[in-house]
Design a protein around this motif. Structure first.
Motif, PDB file in Angstrom:
ATOM      1  N   ALA A  67       0.774  -1.291  -0.224  1.00  0.00           N
ATOM      2  CA  ALA A  67       0.031   0.004   0.156  1.00  0.00           C
ATOM      3  C   ALA A  67       0.928   1.283  -0.095  1.00  0.00           C
ATOM      4  O   ALA A  67       1.831   1.500   1.008  1.00  0.00           O
ATOM      5  CB  ALA A  67      -0.855  -0.033   1.131  1.00  0.00           C
ATOM      6  N   ASP A  68       0.667   2.259  -1.011  1.00  0.00           N
ATOM      7  CA  ASP A  68       1.603   3.422  -1.023  1.00  0.00           C
ATOM      8  C   ASP A  68       1.296   4.249   0.027  1.00  0.00           C
ATOM      9  O   ASP A  68       2.150   4.642   0.730  1.00  0.00           O
ATOM     10  CB  ASP A  68       1.405   3.941  -2.479  1.00  0.00           C
ATOM     11  CG  ASP A  68      -0.073   4.324  -2.799  1.00  0.00           C
ATOM     12  OD1 ASP A  68      -0.923   4.160  -1.806  1.00  0.00           O
ATOM     13  OD2 ASP A  68      -0.530   5.043  -3.767  1.00  0.00           O
ATOM     14  N   TYR A  69       0.005   4.119   0.606  1.00  0.00           N
ATOM     15  CA  TYR A  69      -0.188   5.057   1.891  1.00  0.00           C
ATOM     16  C   TYR A  69       0.569   4.627   2.958  1.00  0.00           C
ATOM     17  O   TYR A  69       1.081   5.595   3.497  1.00  0.00           O
ATOM     18  CB  TYR A  69      -1.852   4.867   2.137  1.00  0.00           C
ATOM     19  CG  TYR A  69      -2.376   5.811   3.186  1.00  0.00           C
ATOM     20  CD1 TYR A  69      -2.931   7.119   2.686  1.00  0.00           C
ATOM     21  CD2 TYR A  69      -2.126   5.644   4.506  1.00  0.00           C
ATOM     22  CE1 TYR A  69      -3.669   7.818   3.601  1.00  0.00           C
ATOM     23  CE2 TYR A  69      -2.673   6.377   5.425  1.00  0.00           C
ATOM     24  CZ  TYR A  69      -3.396   7.658   5.076  1.00  0.00           C
ATOM     25  OH  TYR A  69      -3.799   8.400   5.811  1.00  0.00           O
ATOM     26  N   LEU A  70       0.576   3.231   3.268  1.00  0.00           N
ATOM     27  CA  LEU A  70       1.608   2.675   4.279  1.00  0.00           C
ATOM     28  C   LEU A  70       2.925   3.096   4.281  1.00  0.00           C
ATOM     29  O   LEU A  70       3.688   3.537   5.004  1.00  0.00           O
ATOM     30  CB  LEU A  70       1.240   1.337   4.620  1.00  0.00           C
ATOM     31  CG  LEU A  70       1.997   0.538   5.701  1.00  0.00           C
ATOM     32  CD1 LEU A  70       1.853   1.064   7.057  1.00  0.00           C
ATOM     33  CD2 LEU A  70       1.619  -0.931   5.634  1.00  0.00           C
ATOM     34  N   ILE A  71       3.385   2.844   2.973  1.00  0.00           N
ATOM     35  CA  ILE A  71       4.894   2.706   2.493  1.00  0.00           C
ATOM     36  C   ILE A  71       5.490   4.323   2.473  1.00  0.00           C
ATOM     37  O   ILE A  71       6.383   4.781   3.034  1.00  0.00           O
ATOM     38  CB  ILE A  71       5.020   2.065   1.326  1.00  0.00           C
ATOM     39  CG1 ILE A  71       4.813   0.465   1.553  1.00  0.00           C
ATOM     40  CG2 ILE A  71       6.614   2.408   1.072  1.00  0.00           C
ATOM     41  CD1 ILE A  71       4.563  -0.165   0.221  1.00  0.00           C
ATOM     42  N   LYS A  72       4.580   5.194   1.887  1.00  0.00           N
ATOM     43  CA  LYS A  72       4.927   6.614   1.751  1.00  0.00           C
ATOM     44  C   LYS A  72       4.656   7.343   2.955  1.00  0.00           C
ATOM     45  O   LYS A  72       5.360   8.528   2.929  1.00  0.00           O
ATOM     46  CB  LYS A  72       4.192   7.096   0.361  1.00  0.00           C
ATOM     47  CG  LYS A  72       4.922   6.537  -0.923  1.00  0.00           C
ATOM     48  CD  LYS A  72       4.340   7.161  -1.965  1.00  0.00           C
ATOM     49  CE  LYS A  72       4.890   6.354  -3.424  1.00  0.00           C
ATOM     50  NZ  LYS A  72       3.557   6.534  -4.400  1.00  0.00           N
ATOM     51  N   MET A  73       3.802   7.345   3.628  1.00  0.00           N
ATOM     52  CA  MET A  73       3.220   8.158   4.694  1.00  0.00           C
ATOM     53  C   MET A  73       3.064   7.296   6.077  1.00  0.00           C
ATOM     54  O   MET A  73       1.996   7.354   6.541  1.00  0.00           O
ATOM     55  CB  MET A  73       1.977   8.896   4.343  1.00  0.00           C
ATOM     56  CG  MET A  73       2.104   9.513   3.254  1.00  0.00           C
ATOM     57  SD  MET A  73       0.322  10.486   2.617  1.00  0.00           S
ATOM     58  CE  MET A  73      -0.591   9.268   2.194  1.00  0.00           C
ATOM     59  N   PRO A  74       4.320   6.729   6.360  1.00  0.00           N
ATOM     60  CA  PRO A  74       4.093   6.053   7.677  1.00  0.00           C
ATOM     61  C   PRO A  74       3.560   6.803   8.949  1.00  0.00           C
ATOM     62  O   PRO A  74       2.955   5.991   9.819  1.00  0.00           O
ATOM     63  CB  PRO A  74       5.456   5.501   7.998  1.00  0.00           C
ATOM     64  CG  PRO A  74       6.546   6.388   7.191  1.00  0.00           C
ATOM     65  CD  PRO A  74       5.535   6.678   6.222  1.00  0.00           C
ATOM     66  N   GLU A  75       3.735   8.024   9.115  1.00  0.00           N
ATOM     67  CA  GLU A  75       3.335   8.806  10.046  1.00  0.00           C
ATOM     68  C   GLU A  75       1.842   8.824  10.110  1.00  0.00           C
ATOM     69  O   GLU A  75       1.125   8.681  11.136  1.00  0.00           O
ATOM     70  CB  GLU A  75       3.861  10.315  10.067  1.00  0.00           C
ATOM     71  CG  GLU A  75       5.168  10.516  10.423  1.00  0.00           C
ATOM     72  CD  GLU A  75       6.118  10.297   9.086  1.00  0.00           C
ATOM     73  OE1 GLU A  75       5.619   9.942   8.149  1.00  0.00           O
ATOM     74  OE2 GLU A  75       7.483  10.448   9.285  1.00  0.00           O
TER      75      GLU A  75
END
Ligand code: HEC
Length: 103
Positions: free
Chosen positions: A33-41
């Motif tokens: 998931a790009d959300y989880l990978i790119k925006m871990p915060e």
């Protein structure tokens, strides 16, 4: 990873499914998931407080609601490390409860 896996099975699997694949249109994937990978915060924030509102994961829009899973900070760190290192995901940077970024 072992602790995170147990927490995942108890608190996340019903929506995000056994391989983190989610349910198209209803529950976003965690695997690749790009959300989880790119925006871990933001992902950590979602696991701490729940999530409500429009988000885009791998090009698909979701506008549903994730209830606050009600986990302690230690449990959040464990489950985040688990989902960041499962189903093809890999993050060498271990998340701890005290990384001082105000999650
Ligand atoms: C009741 C169903 C449900 C449960 C249980 C649940 N989630 Fe979610 N999750 C959702 C929904 C729905 C969204 C998207 C919310 C939106 O559209 O704003 C989401 C979004 C996310 C996101 C950000 C988007 C993405 O795909 O990267 C992460 C990360 C996440 N959840 C992790 C978890 C973890 C870890 C757990 C267990 C501790 C968990 N969720 C438990 C339904 C759930």
């Amino acid at each position: 990873m072992d602790r995170g896996k147990i927490i995942y099975k108890e608190s996340c699997i019903t929506c995000h499914m056994g391989k983190g694949e989610g349910v198209p249109g209803a529950f976003p994937p965690l695997a690749k998931a790009d959300y989880l990978i790119k925006m871990p915060e933001k992902a950590i924030h979602a696991v701490k407080y729940g999530l409500n509102g429009k988000i885009t994961v791998n090009g698909v829009e979701y506008n549903t609601m994730m209830p606050n899973p009600g986990l302690s900070n230690d449990e959040i760190a464990d489950v985040i490390n688990y989902i960041q290192n499962s189903w093809g995901n890999s993050n060498k940077k271990i998340v701890t409860r005290k990384n001082g970024r105000g999650y």
